[in-house]
Scaffold this motif. Structure first.
Motif, PDB file in Angstrom:
ATOM      1  N   UNK A  34       6.949 -10.208  -2.893  1.00 49.08           N
ATOM      2  CA  UNK A  34       8.124 -10.537  -3.710  1.00 49.08           C
ATOM      3  C   UNK A  34       7.747 -11.091  -5.081  1.00 49.08           C
ATOM      4  N   UNK A  35       6.666 -11.878  -5.145  1.00 50.46           N
ATOM      5  CA  UNK A  35       6.282 -12.464  -6.434  1.00 50.46           C
ATOM      6  C   UNK A  35       5.291 -11.590  -7.213  1.00 50.46           C
ATOM      7  N   UNK A  36       4.919 -10.421  -6.659  1.00 51.14           N
ATOM      8  CA  UNK A  36       4.032  -9.499  -7.367  1.00 51.14           C
ATOM      9  C   UNK A  36       2.573  -9.922  -7.417  1.00 51.14           C
ATOM     10  N   UNK A  37       2.193 -10.899  -6.602  1.00 54.52           N
ATOM     11  CA  UNK A  37       0.819 -11.410  -6.668  1.00 54.52           C
ATOM     12  C   UNK A  37      -0.108 -10.774  -5.631  1.00 54.52           C
ATOM     13  N   UNK A  38       0.451  -9.966  -4.725  1.00 53.68           N
ATOM     14  CA  UNK A  38      -0.386  -9.364  -3.688  1.00 53.68           C
ATOM     15  C   UNK A  38       0.260  -8.083  -3.191  1.00 53.68           C
ATOM     16  N   UNK A  39      -0.532  -7.328  -2.429  1.00 57.80           N
ATOM     17  CA  UNK A  39      -0.031  -6.122  -1.774  1.00 57.80           C
ATOM     18  C   UNK A  39      -0.112  -6.348  -0.279  1.00 57.80           C
ATOM     19  N   UNK A  40       0.970  -6.034   0.411  1.00 59.94           N
ATOM     20  CA  UNK A  40       1.069  -6.237   1.846  1.00 59.94           C
ATOM     21  C   UNK A  40       0.884  -4.906   2.561  1.00 59.94           C
ATOM     22  N   UNK A  41      -0.019  -4.882   3.535  1.00 59.23           N
ATOM     23  CA  UNK A  41      -0.248  -3.701   4.358  1.00 59.23           C
ATOM     24  C   UNK A  41       0.209  -4.042   5.779  1.00 59.23           C
ATOM     25  N   UNK A  42       1.213  -3.317   6.283  1.00 53.09           N
ATOM     26  CA  UNK A  42       1.755  -3.697   7.582  1.00 53.09           C
ATOM     27  C   UNK A  42       1.399  -2.734   8.708  1.00 53.09           C
ATOM     28  N   UNK A  43       1.207  -1.477   8.439  1.00 49.97           N
ATOM     29  CA  UNK A  43       1.003  -0.495   9.497  1.00 49.97           C
ATOM     30  C   UNK A  43      -0.328   0.233   9.341  1.00 49.97           C
ATOM     31  N   UNK A  44      -0.739   0.897  10.392  1.00 47.65           N
ATOM     32  CA  UNK A  44      -1.940   1.716  10.367  1.00 47.65           C
ATOM     33  C   UNK A  44      -1.850   2.743   9.244  1.00 47.65           C
ATOM     34  N   UNK A  45      -2.929   2.906   8.519  1.00 51.54           N
ATOM     35  CA  UNK A  45      -3.075   3.874   7.425  1.00 51.54           C
ATOM     36  C   UNK A  45      -2.309   3.496   6.160  1.00 51.54           C
ATOM     37  N   UNK A  46      -1.614   2.366   6.133  1.00 55.00           N
ATOM     38  CA  UNK A  46      -1.030   1.937   4.860  1.00 55.00           C
ATOM     39  C   UNK A  46      -2.175   1.455   3.978  1.00 55.00           C
ATOM     40  N   UNK A  47      -2.045   1.669   2.688  1.00 50.47           N
ATOM     41  CA  UNK A  47      -3.157   1.272   1.836  1.00 50.47           C
ATOM     42  C   UNK A  47      -2.899   1.457   0.361  1.00 50.47           C
ATOM     43  N   UNK A  48      -3.979   1.269  -0.392  1.00 53.41           N
ATOM     44  CA  UNK A  48      -3.937   1.414  -1.846  1.00 53.41           C
ATOM     45  C   UNK A  48      -5.104   2.298  -2.279  1.00 53.41           C
ATOM     46  N   UNK A  49      -4.899   3.001  -3.378  1.00 53.46           N
ATOM     47  CA  UNK A  49      -5.959   3.789  -3.995  1.00 53.46           C
ATOM     48  C   UNK A  49      -5.901   3.510  -5.488  1.00 53.46           C
TER      49      UNK A  49
END
Length: 182
Positions: free
Chosen positions: A48-63
């Motif tokens: 919500x505050x834009x300070x992090x990325x939340x990964x909740x499920x299998x295979x969720x991610x960032x590139x």
């Protein structure tokens, strides 16, 4: 000294090399510094505050892309449920050439990926390998690289694949090391 390698002062070389490693390791960026060069996948979302990325499920991610060298450190936090059955793991892929899985130690705040990347433009993919049931969320707060965030996002394919199924299709129990229910 005659200028040969044997006449060099090794303590000077060690000190000089250590300083270079410290410089590379000190390039810690908040995850928001990568927002212009990052794609989110699956159930990945900004906090919500834009300070992090939340990964909740299998295979969720960032590139993301980065112009960097050396090793990679991923600064994380996680809410661990009290279970000795599961360990939270992240899969890391660099330039489609390097791939490895790393366990997130909730007592430490970072995952170190020793890759010794050559200087240049790299594409880095970080995905959650374990399901929602063993860790509520993995929160990525920062990245340490020997360089700087890239200027452009990685190219995404126009093709999409969607899987329908039950918990096995979603990856539940994908890393269970015993025969019990997961």
């Amino acid at each position: 000294a005659d200028g040969s390698i044997n006449s060099l002062d090794l303590s000077y070389l060690r000190q000089h090399l250590c300083k270079k490693k410290e410089i590379a390791a000190s390039s810690v960026f908040p995850i928001s510094a990568f927002s212009e060069c990052m794609n989110l996948y699956g159930r990945a979302q900004w906090s919500d505050d834009g300070s992090s990325i939340l990964l909740s499920q299998t295979a969720s991610g960032i590139e993301f892309t980065a112009n960097c060298s050396g090793n990679l450190e991923i600064y994380v936090s996680s809410e661990k449920e009290l279970s000795n059955v599961y360990a939270c793991k992240l899969n890391v892929t660099i330039d489609k050439d390097y791939e490895n899985s790393f366990e997130v130690d909730v007592l430490k705040s970072k995952v170190t990926v020793e890759t010794d990347m050559a200087q240049g433009e790299h594409t880095i993919l970080i995905q959650k390998a374990t399901e929602h049931g063993c860790f509520d969320m993995v929160e990525i707060t920062g990245i340490s690289i020997g360089g700087e965030p890239g200027k452009t996002k990685p190219v995404q394919s126009d093709k999409r694949i969607e899987f329908y199924g039950a918990s096995l299709t979603a990856g539940y129990g994908n890393l269970v090391t015993h025969g019990g229910a997961g």
